[in-house]
Design an enzyme around this catalytic site. Structure first.
Site, PDB file in Angstrom:
ATOM      1  N   GLY A   1       0.806  -1.275  -0.051  1.00 23.94           N
ATOM      2  CA  GLY A   1       0.128  -0.102   0.042  1.00 23.94           C
ATOM      3  C   GLY A   1       0.935   1.086   0.022  1.00 23.94           C
ATOM      4  O   GLY A   1       2.079   1.103  -0.209  1.00 23.94           O
TER       5      GLY A   1
ATOM      6  N   SER B   1      -5.623   7.263  11.753  1.00 20.56           N
ATOM      7  CA  SER B   1      -5.731   8.374  11.220  1.00 20.56           C
ATOM      8  C   SER B   1      -6.178   9.301  12.064  1.00 20.56           C
ATOM      9  O   SER B   1      -6.723   9.515  12.945  1.00 20.56           O
ATOM     10  CB  SER B   1      -6.906   7.912  10.185  1.00 20.56           C
ATOM     11  OG  SER B   1      -7.387   9.054   9.547  1.00 20.56           O
ATOM     12  N   SER B   2      -5.880  10.649  11.497  1.00 22.90           N
ATOM     13  CA  SER B   2      -6.395  11.874  12.154  1.00 22.90           C
ATOM     14  C   SER B   2      -8.017  11.978  12.139  1.00 22.90           C
ATOM     15  O   SER B   2      -8.465  12.860  13.029  1.00 22.90           O
ATOM     16  CB  SER B   2      -5.968  12.915  11.552  1.00 22.90           C
ATOM     17  OG  SER B   2      -6.406  13.315  10.086  1.00 22.90           O
ATOM     18  N   CYS B   3      -8.759  11.174  11.702  1.00 25.92           N
ATOM     19  CA  CYS B   3     -10.107  11.084  11.646  1.00 25.92           C
ATOM     20  C   CYS B   3     -10.643  10.680  12.804  1.00 25.92           C
ATOM     21  O   CYS B   3     -11.809  10.725  13.126  1.00 25.92           O
ATOM     22  CB  CYS B   3     -10.709  10.457  10.428  1.00 25.92           C
ATOM     23  SG  CYS B   3     -10.822   8.723  10.717  1.00 25.92           S
TER      24      CYS B   3
ATOM     25  N   TYR C   1     -15.092   4.358   9.984  1.00 22.31           N
ATOM     26  CA  TYR C   1     -13.670   3.919   9.826  1.00 22.31           C
ATOM     27  C   TYR C   1     -12.713   4.611  11.203  1.00 22.31           C
ATOM     28  O   TYR C   1     -11.930   4.037  11.472  1.00 22.31           O
ATOM     29  CB  TYR C   1     -13.109   4.655   8.490  1.00 22.31           C
ATOM     30  CG  TYR C   1     -11.402   4.877   8.445  1.00 22.31           C
ATOM     31  CD1 TYR C   1     -11.012   3.559   8.098  1.00 22.31           C
ATOM     32  CD2 TYR C   1     -10.608   5.825   8.560  1.00 22.31           C
ATOM     33  CE1 TYR C   1      -9.513   3.455   7.707  1.00 22.31           C
ATOM     34  CE2 TYR C   1      -9.406   5.663   8.250  1.00 22.31           C
ATOM     35  CZ  TYR C   1      -8.729   4.515   7.979  1.00 22.31           C
ATOM     36  OH  TYR C   1      -7.395   4.381   7.934  1.00 22.31           O
TER      37      TYR C   1
ATOM     38  N   LYS D   1     -10.274   2.613  13.889  1.00 21.07           N
ATOM     39  CA  LYS D   1      -8.979   3.080  14.373  1.00 21.07           C
ATOM     40  C   LYS D   1      -8.921   3.557  15.934  1.00 21.07           C
ATOM     41  O   LYS D   1      -8.001   2.844  16.514  1.00 21.07           O
ATOM     42  CB  LYS D   1      -8.685   4.380  13.481  1.00 21.07           C
ATOM     43  CG  LYS D   1      -8.319   4.049  12.102  1.00 21.07           C
ATOM     44  CD  LYS D   1      -7.204   2.729  11.805  1.00 21.07           C
ATOM     45  CE  LYS D   1      -7.057   2.591  10.557  1.00 21.07           C
ATOM     46  NZ  LYS D   1      -6.143   1.471  10.537  1.00 21.07           N
TER      47      LYS D   1
ATOM     48  N   PRO E   1      -1.226   9.401  11.528  1.00 18.49           N
ATOM     49  CA  PRO E   1      -0.860  10.332  10.602  1.00 18.49           C
ATOM     50  C   PRO E   1      -1.967  11.414   9.867  1.00 18.49           C
ATOM     51  O   PRO E   1      -3.106  10.976  10.143  1.00 18.49           O
ATOM     52  CB  PRO E   1      -0.421   9.316   9.411  1.00 18.49           C
ATOM     53  CG  PRO E   1      -0.342   7.839  10.053  1.00 18.49           C
ATOM     54  CD  PRO E   1      -1.158   8.051  11.324  1.00 18.49           C
TER      55      PRO E   1
ATOM     56  N   HIS F   1      -8.605   9.773  -2.020  1.00 17.56           N
ATOM     57  CA  HIS F   1      -8.708  10.953  -1.027  1.00 17.56           C
ATOM     58  C   HIS F   1      -8.737  11.970  -1.890  1.00 17.56           C
ATOM     59  O   HIS F   1      -8.099  11.865  -3.287  1.00 17.56           O
ATOM     60  CB  HIS F   1      -7.683  10.834  -0.136  1.00 17.56           C
ATOM     61  CG  HIS F   1      -7.824   9.717   0.922  1.00 17.56           C
ATOM     62  ND1 HIS F   1      -7.192   8.412   0.957  1.00 17.56           N
ATOM     63  CD2 HIS F   1      -8.611   9.731   2.165  1.00 17.56           C
ATOM     64  CE1 HIS F   1      -7.468   7.746   1.894  1.00 17.56           C
ATOM     65  NE2 HIS F   1      -8.406   8.597   2.670  1.00 17.56           N
TER      66      HIS F   1
ATOM     67  N   ARG G   1      -7.872  14.303 -11.714  1.00 18.78           N
ATOM     68  CA  ARG G   1      -8.924  15.313 -12.399  1.00 18.78           C
ATOM     69  C   ARG G   1      -8.209  16.174 -13.089  1.00 18.78           C
ATOM     70  O   ARG G   1      -8.444  16.555 -14.630  1.00 18.78           O
ATOM     71  CB  ARG G   1      -9.942  15.907 -11.555  1.00 18.78           C
ATOM     72  CG  ARG G   1     -10.939  16.613 -12.067  1.00 18.78           C
ATOM     73  CD  ARG G   1     -11.852  17.042 -11.004  1.00 18.78           C
ATOM     74  NE  ARG G   1     -12.210  15.853 -10.102  1.00 18.78           N
ATOM     75  CZ  ARG G   1     -12.202  15.903  -8.810  1.00 18.78           C
ATOM     76  NH1 ARG G   1     -11.816  16.903  -8.268  1.00 18.78           N
ATOM     77  NH2 ARG G   1     -12.666  14.891  -8.021  1.00 18.78           N
TER      78      ARG G   1
ATOM     79  N   ARG H   1      -6.859  21.672   5.349  1.00 16.89           N
ATOM     80  CA  ARG H   1      -6.390  20.435   5.579  1.00 16.89           C
ATOM     81  C   ARG H   1      -4.817  20.256   5.507  1.00 16.89           C
ATOM     82  O   ARG H   1      -4.348  21.245   4.809  1.00 16.89           O
ATOM     83  CB  ARG H   1      -6.690  19.375   4.272  1.00 16.89           C
ATOM     84  CG  ARG H   1      -8.197  18.983   4.196  1.00 16.89           C
ATOM     85  CD  ARG H   1      -8.508  18.084   5.255  1.00 16.89           C
ATOM     86  NE  ARG H   1     -10.008  17.728   5.336  1.00 16.89           N
ATOM     87  CZ  ARG H   1     -10.932  18.305   5.860  1.00 16.89           C
ATOM     88  NH1 ARG H   1     -10.711  19.499   6.582  1.00 16.89           N
ATOM     89  NH2 ARG H   1     -12.219  17.989   5.825  1.00 16.89           N
TER      90      ARG H   1
ATOM     91  N   ASP I   1     -18.424  18.942   2.378  1.00 13.81           N
ATOM     92  CA  ASP I   1     -17.384  19.542   2.926  1.00 13.81           C
ATOM     93  C   ASP I   1     -16.345  18.679   3.767  1.00 13.81           C
ATOM     94  O   ASP I   1     -15.089  18.512   3.731  1.00 13.81           O
ATOM     95  CB  ASP I   1     -17.202  20.931   3.494  1.00 13.81           C
ATOM     96  CG  ASP I   1     -17.329  21.935   2.111  1.00 13.81           C
ATOM     97  OD1 ASP I   1     -16.952  21.458   1.052  1.00 13.81           O
ATOM     98  OD2 ASP I   1     -17.967  23.072   2.460  1.00 13.81           O
TER      99      ASP I   1
END
Length: 354
Positions: free
Chosen positions: A54, A148-150, A177, A181, A204, A220, A228, A250, A310
């Site tokens: 990954g 993860s920061s989430c 998710y 974590k 991270p 992401h 794009r 971000r 958003d």
């Protein structure tokens, strides 16, 4: 020392640690019976990188190779499905690594997380529990769990401090998710309390770099934008429409910087507290779009579809704890984007998700 001898030593050192009752949740997250002094890892020891193909795992693999580790092991999903408990137990029992970094996970952007929360919760919980339980059974000395920061509340005070964990509601578009974590962090802390093993966790910020997922549905924001804008340049398009308002801020960390941070933490840090890994600087999504347009050579117009979500208004990490360990990033966003665009263009046909 052989793997069997090391396992016996680790277990005998923790046999005397009996059950305890902790009524204060804060105490439960910080209490620590581990007696371990971090230092340089043994370059000849078996080192398992879970998720070595990954984005994160491949960067870590490259860095460890460059640092002289000569017994790295990994397994593809076709070799060992980490959601299969028996398969993971067999793999860990056979190889008995001394060090493990758990970088394997089901990951995706807002659209994927929002539309498939069961997949992100179930798969990640199984991967984590299976790998960590098997590592415990095999007597793995040092484990680094990557989250993860989430994990932090949607409206937590910025920049996000480690002690903001579990102090508010999560961002609903990726709460499944995030819960998985958080469970991983808690399992690492529980192993420290119950077995006295020096396992650690790192969280991270948003990552990017070579080997990222550039698929239209699962990527992401940063790789999705690169794809794009690159396509627009190739097609000669003069207009692009991005999701949301572009106002959220971000933070972005090059994956090669994360790889160096992982090894640095393994060799310099030990504690129950998860450690934020980031740059300590952020940009708006509009600013990111402008930088990607420049990196790809796009000269057309960019529009914003404000009907799309958003997500969290801002996610900036407080990296004071990591800086105190003596680490800082080296890849700035402008050069990192330029290199990532170059990698994507060189691997467009092979890039994951195409």
């Amino acid at each position: 020392m052989s793997a069997d001898q090391r396992t016996t030593t680790l277990r005998s050192a923790t046999d005397s640690i009996g059950p305890r009752t902790i009524s204060d949740p804060t105490d439960a997250r910080t209490h620590d019976d581990v007696h371990y002094t971090p230092g340089e890892l043994d370059r000849s020891a078996t080192f398992y990188v879970a998720g070595h193909r990954g984005l994160v795992g491949s960067a870590l693999w490259r860095h460890l190779k460059n640092q002289g580790f000569d017994h790295l092991i990994g397994a593809t999903s076709s070799d060992v499905d980490l959601r299969d408990r028996a398969a993971v137990e067999r793999f860990m029992s056979e190889h008995r690594p001394r060090y493990v970094v758990l970088a394997a996970a089901r990951v995706g952007g807002i659209a994927a997380n929002n539309s498939r929360p069961v997949d992100f919760l179930s798969d990640n919980l199984r991967i984590q529990v299976n790998v960590l339980d098997a590592a415990l059974a095999a007597g793995v000395e040092r484990v680094l769990f990557l989250g993860s920061s989430c994990i932090y509340p949607k409206l937590a005070e910025q920049p996000l401090r480690e002690d903001s964990l579990l102090t508010g509601y999560l961002e609903p578009t990726n709460d499944a998710y995030a819960i998985a974590k958080i469970a991983g962090i808690m399992q690492v802390q529980a192993v420290r309390r119950q077995y006295g093993l020096p396992w650690i966790s790192a969280m991270p910020t948003n990552l990017y770099g070579p080997g990222d997922n550039f698929s239209p549905e699962g990527s992401h924001v940063l790789p999705a934008m690169i794809r794009r804008y690159d396509h627009a340049v190739e097609a000669g398009a003069t207009s692009i429409t991005n999701w949301g308002s572009g106002s959220p801020k971000r933070e972005f960390l090059h994956v090669d910087d994360l790889a160096t941070a992982c090894l640095h933490l393994l060799e310099h840090y030990d504690g129950p507290q998860q450690v934020n890994v980031g740059t300590g600087e952020d940009v708006t999504i509009r600013e990111l779009a402008d930088r990607i347009a420049e990196a790809t050579g796009y000269e057309g117009e960019t529009h914003w579809d404000t009907r799309k979500p958003d997500g969290t208004p801002r996610k900036l990490m407080d990296v004071s704890l990591l800086r105190a360990q003596g680490w800082s990033p080296t890849v700035d966003l402008t050069s990192g984007l330029r290199d990532t665009v170059a990698w994507y263009r060189a691997h467009r046909e092979q890039a994951r998700g195409l």
